[in-house]
Enzyme design. Sequence first.
Site, PDB file in Angstrom:
ATOM      1  N   ASN A  53       0.830  -1.200   0.000  1.00 42.12           N
ATOM      2  CA  ASN A  53       0.000   0.000   0.000  1.00 42.12           C
ATOM      3  C   ASN A  53       0.866   1.251   0.000  1.00 42.12           C
ATOM      4  OD1 ASN A  53      -0.443   1.938   2.513  1.00 42.12           O
ATOM      5  ND2 ASN A  53       0.148  -0.084   3.331  1.00 42.12           N
ATOM      6  N   CYS A  78       6.247   5.808   8.755  1.00 42.73           N
ATOM      7  CA  CYS A  78       5.477   5.557   7.541  1.00 42.73           C
ATOM      8  C   CYS A  78       6.377   5.655   6.311  1.00 42.73           C
ATOM      9  CB  CYS A  78       4.330   6.549   7.404  1.00 42.73           C
ATOM     10  SG  CYS A  78       3.372   6.245   5.910  1.00 42.73           S
ATOM     11  N   GLY A 100       1.067  -8.086   5.545  1.00 43.84           N
ATOM     12  CA  GLY A 100       0.401  -9.373   5.373  1.00 43.84           C
ATOM     13  C   GLY A 100       1.294 -10.550   5.742  1.00 43.84           C
TER      14      GLY A 100
HETATM   15  C1  LIG Z   1      -4.047  -0.020   3.889  1.00 44.19           C
HETATM   16  C2  LIG Z   1      -3.065   0.205   5.003  1.00 44.19           C
HETATM   17  C3  LIG Z   1      -3.039   1.434   5.652  1.00 44.19           C
HETATM   18  C4  LIG Z   1      -2.146   1.669   6.688  1.00 44.19           C
HETATM   19  N1  LIG Z   1      -2.155   2.861   7.340  1.00 44.19           N
HETATM   20  C5  LIG Z   1      -1.318   3.061   8.395  1.00 44.19           C
HETATM   21  C6  LIG Z   1      -1.379   4.260   9.150  1.00 44.19           C
HETATM   22  O1  LIG Z   1      -2.198   5.165   8.918  1.00 44.19           O
HETATM   23  N2  LIG Z   1      -0.514   4.408  10.179  1.00 44.19           N
HETATM   24  C7  LIG Z   1       0.395   3.433  10.527  1.00 44.19           C
HETATM   25  O2  LIG Z   1       1.160   3.617  11.483  1.00 44.19           O
HETATM   26  N3  LIG Z   1       0.455   2.273   9.838  1.00 44.19           N
HETATM   27  C8  LIG Z   1      -0.390   2.068   8.798  1.00 44.19           C
HETATM   28  N4  LIG Z   1      -0.352   0.876   8.119  1.00 44.19           N
HETATM   29  C9  LIG Z   1       0.595  -0.170   8.555  1.00 44.19           C
HETATM   30  C10 LIG Z   1      -0.073  -1.136   9.527  1.00 44.19           C
HETATM   31  O3  LIG Z   1      -0.498  -0.474  10.705  1.00 44.19           O
HETATM   32  C11 LIG Z   1       0.875  -2.276   9.905  1.00 44.19           C
HETATM   33  O4  LIG Z   1       2.030  -1.721  10.496  1.00 44.19           O
HETATM   34  C12 LIG Z   1       1.305  -3.108   8.688  1.00 44.19           C
HETATM   35  O5  LIG Z   1       0.227  -3.255   7.797  1.00 44.19           O
HETATM   36  C13 LIG Z   1       1.849  -4.480   9.078  1.00 44.19           C
HETATM   37  O6  LIG Z   1       0.845  -5.245   9.712  1.00 44.19           O
HETATM   38  P1  LIG Z   1      -0.027  -6.357   8.906  1.00 44.19           P
HETATM   39  O7  LIG Z   1       0.932  -7.226   8.162  1.00 44.19           O
HETATM   40  O8  LIG Z   1      -0.810  -7.062   9.986  1.00 44.19           O
HETATM   41  O9  LIG Z   1      -0.923  -5.593   7.991  1.00 44.19           O
HETATM   42  C14 LIG Z   1      -1.245   0.634   7.080  1.00 44.19           C
HETATM   43  C15 LIG Z   1      -1.274  -0.605   6.426  1.00 44.19           C
HETATM   44  C16 LIG Z   1      -2.168  -0.825   5.403  1.00 44.19           C
HETATM   45  C17 LIG Z   1      -2.191  -2.173   4.731  1.00 44.19           C
END
Ligand SMILES: Cc1cc2nc3c(=O)[nH]c(=O)nc-3n(C[C@H](O)[C@H](O)[C@H](O)COP(=O)(O)O)c2cc1C
Length: 320
Positions: A72, A132, A219
């Site tokens: 993303n 980020c 993911g």
């Molecule tokens: C669509 C999307 C939007 C995200 N927006 C943010 C955000 O606003 N702030 C943040 O700290 N992390 C954001 N992340 C990162 C997630 O909080 C997380 O750190 C990352 O997706 C890894 O976890 P996962 O593998 O369970 O998704 C975002 C991730 C995705 C996929």
Amino acid sequence: MNAATEVDLAVAIGGLRLRNPVMPASGTFAEGLERVMDFNRLGAIVTKTITRELRSGNPLPRVVERPGSLINAIGIPSKGVQNFVEHTLPHYAAYDTPLVVSISAPTAEGFASLAAELSLPGVAGIEANISCPNIEEDGKAFAMRPEPTENVTRHLRAATSLPLWIKLTPNTGDMPEVARAAEAAGADAVVVANTILSMAIDLKTFKPCLGNIMGGLSGPAIKPIILRHVFQCAKAVQIPVIACGGIATADDAVEYMLAGATAVQVGTATFVQPAAMTTIIDDLAAFCTHREIARVADLTGAVVIEEADEPDLAWLNPPT
Ligand SMILES: Cc1cc2nc3c(=O)[nH]c(=O)nc-3n(C[C@H](O)[C@H](O)[C@H](O)COP(=O)(O)O)c2cc1C
């Protein structure tokens, strides 16, 4: 032990006591999910990152799927702090679950003033998204290096007495060093971690799949990488580590806790299975019951490493 209710699922993160260790990852959770789960079951609620000003986010397309993962480049679109205080905060006041507000700003001073402004009744903690990959040029962020991490954390610490979580990036070469910098400057916990900087190309057009060219990988595919980071960071700091990366099942959560995490955040899995978090909570209780573990907190750092098996990771940080 035969009933899931007998398992003590509570965990403590600094002064904050959570009823269980499961919470959403920032940006993957919204009010609408209350249609599929009771928010009062969650350990905490973590909001989408908010900024002081309105932000429109990155050019489209912003998301592309890859095997076992998502890339993303949303870019933190934000309705601004005023909208958050007037609309989002009162909405969550209906729940008896600690609300952790994720914030971002371009400077350390900006982070501090936003944290101060958001230190309001109803806000249980601040998560500083200093990691980020989508808002700084070439994916650079404060958490890429220890010095800016320490500086921004000190500013935040001086600005709020709320529990302060610092969200780190796996895109740095030395996460334990960055985690130590956050701890030294007064963080109550580190979140390990944000997404991994990545890229995808469309073979029909030869163009990058994302409008921003690069984006953050999340993911199940990233779990082994982030697990290694959690293991190393948990050894490096005394403060709790909150794991985040590819958690889709209770087994994933257990693995992270064994590696040293105190709590876990669930992100991309919620897009696949909107009620993933409550399923994980139920299955975590069942796992503990089955293994006769009375307190889920006892899983933290319980990985068994025979001394002779300890990997030599010195090569990861060769002397310069
Ligand atoms: C669509 C999307 C939007 C995200 N927006 C943010 C955000 O606003 N702030 C943040 O700290 N992390 C954001 N992340 C990162 C997630 O909080 C997380 O750190 C990352 O997706 C890894 O976890 P996962 O593998 O369970 O998704 C975002 C991730 C995705 C996929």
